[in-house]
Design a protein around this motif. Sequence first.
Motif, PDB file in Angstrom:
ATOM      1  N   GLN A  42       0.965  -1.501   0.309  1.00  0.00           N
ATOM      2  CA  GLN A  42       0.084   0.462   0.324  1.00  0.00           C
ATOM      3  C   GLN A  42       1.098   1.461  -0.466  1.00  0.00           C
ATOM      4  O   GLN A  42       0.457   2.447   0.312  1.00  0.00           O
ATOM      5  CB  GLN A  42      -0.946   0.125   1.262  1.00  0.00           C
ATOM      6  N   CYS A  43       2.196   1.262  -0.440  1.00  0.00           N
ATOM      7  CA  CYS A  43       3.263   2.467  -1.062  1.00  0.00           C
ATOM      8  C   CYS A  43       2.151   3.618  -0.902  1.00  0.00           C
ATOM      9  O   CYS A  43       1.601   3.352  -2.490  1.00  0.00           O
ATOM     10  CB  CYS A  43       4.239   1.643  -1.380  1.00  0.00           C
ATOM     11  N   PRO A  44       2.198   4.593  -0.429  1.00  0.00           N
ATOM     12  CA  PRO A  44       1.726   5.916  -0.759  1.00  0.00           C
ATOM     13  C   PRO A  44       1.936   6.951  -1.715  1.00  0.00           C
ATOM     14  O   PRO A  44       1.530   7.480  -2.600  1.00  0.00           O
ATOM     15  CB  PRO A  44       0.935   6.325   0.098  1.00  0.00           C
ATOM     16  N   CYS A  45       3.375   6.079  -2.148  1.00  0.00           N
ATOM     17  CA  CYS A  45       3.904   6.732  -3.025  1.00  0.00           C
ATOM     18  C   CYS A  45       3.375   7.128  -4.633  1.00  0.00           C
ATOM     19  O   CYS A  45       2.193   5.844  -4.738  1.00  0.00           O
ATOM     20  CB  CYS A  45       5.118   6.883  -3.175  1.00  0.00           C
ATOM     21  N   ALA A  46       3.336   7.942  -5.285  1.00  0.00           N
ATOM     22  CA  ALA A  46       2.986   8.207  -6.444  1.00  0.00           C
ATOM     23  C   ALA A  46       3.167   6.465  -7.502  1.00  0.00           C
ATOM     24  O   ALA A  46       2.230   6.750  -8.334  1.00  0.00           O
ATOM     25  CB  ALA A  46       3.560   9.733  -7.729  1.00  0.00           C
ATOM     26  N   ASN A  47       4.512   6.601  -7.427  1.00  0.00           N
ATOM     27  CA  ASN A  47       5.547   5.311  -7.878  1.00  0.00           C
ATOM     28  C   ASN A  47       4.568   4.419  -8.032  1.00  0.00           C
ATOM     29  O   ASN A  47       3.799   3.174  -8.763  1.00  0.00           O
ATOM     30  CB  ASN A  47       7.243   4.977  -8.276  1.00  0.00           C
ATOM     31  N   CYS A  48       4.235   4.085  -6.449  1.00  0.00           N
ATOM     32  CA  CYS A  48       3.786   3.151  -6.020  1.00  0.00           C
ATOM     33  C   CYS A  48       1.873   2.877  -6.869  1.00  0.00           C
ATOM     34  O   CYS A  48       1.521   1.945  -7.219  1.00  0.00           O
ATOM     35  CB  CYS A  48       3.534   2.936  -4.751  1.00  0.00           C
ATOM     36  N   GLY A  49       1.179   3.557  -6.622  1.00  0.00           N
ATOM     37  CA  GLY A  49       0.053   3.842  -7.210  1.00  0.00           C
ATOM     38  C   GLY A  49       0.073   3.810  -8.368  1.00  0.00           C
ATOM     39  O   GLY A  49      -1.449   3.084  -8.350  1.00  0.00           O
ATOM     40  N   GLY A  97      15.840   0.162  -1.541  1.00  0.00           N
ATOM     41  CA  GLY A  97      16.129   1.589  -1.724  1.00  0.00           C
ATOM     42  C   GLY A  97      15.416   2.225  -1.800  1.00  0.00           C
ATOM     43  O   GLY A  97      15.326   3.729  -1.829  1.00  0.00           O
ATOM     44  N   HIS A  98      14.181   1.734  -2.019  1.00  0.00           N
ATOM     45  CA  HIS A  98      12.431   2.166  -2.383  1.00  0.00           C
ATOM     46  C   HIS A  98      11.951   3.357  -0.944  1.00  0.00           C
ATOM     47  O   HIS A  98      12.045   2.385   0.238  1.00  0.00           O
ATOM     48  CB  HIS A  98      11.118   2.185  -2.588  1.00  0.00           C
ATOM     49  N   ASP A  99      11.711   4.496  -0.857  1.00  0.00           N
ATOM     50  CA  ASP A  99      11.963   5.134   0.473  1.00  0.00           C
ATOM     51  C   ASP A  99      11.076   5.992   0.514  1.00  0.00           C
ATOM     52  O   ASP A  99      10.881   7.189   0.881  1.00  0.00           O
ATOM     53  CB  ASP A  99      12.815   5.386   1.086  1.00  0.00           C
TER      54      ASP A  99
HETATM   55 ZN   LIG Z   1       6.498   3.741  -3.107  1.00  0.00          ZN
END
Ligand SMILES: [Zn+2]
Length: 114
Positions: A42-49, A97-99
Motif C-alpha cells: 500500500q506504499c502511498p507514493c505516486a510510483n507505487c500508486g 532502496g525505495h523510500d
Molecule cells: Zn512507493
Amino acid sequence: MRSREEKKRRRPTSIELGERELLISWQDGHRSSYALHDLRLQCPCANCGQARGEPHGPQLIGDELPIVTAASVNPTSEAKGFDPVGRYGIKIRWADGHDAGIYTFEMLRDFTIE
Ligand SMILES: [Zn+2]
C-alpha cells in the motif's frame, strides 16, 4: 478543527520496526501492528500508486513525474529502517532502496484492524 482526543488518536508514543511488522503505540493507549508486506503493497507514493493502476492525483508532489520502477513492480517487504516526516508521518526505508512513500499517522491509524 480536530478535538484533543482526535489528536491523541493520531499521535504515536512509540514506533518499533520488527522483522516482519511495524508496531505503533498511540497516545490514547491503542497499539497497532502492521505487516510490512501489507504496508509495502500500500506504499502511498505516486510510483507505487501508478504501478497499482491508481490515478496519481493528490499523491503527485510538485512536478515530479511518476516512473514505474522495478522496485514498485516487485516490491520487497524487508525494511531497513524508518525516518520521521515532520510530525505527521514516517518514511520506511525498504531493503531495495525505495523510500518515497510517506505513511501519515492518520493513514496508519485508519489502517488499524481492531
Ligand atoms: Zn512507493
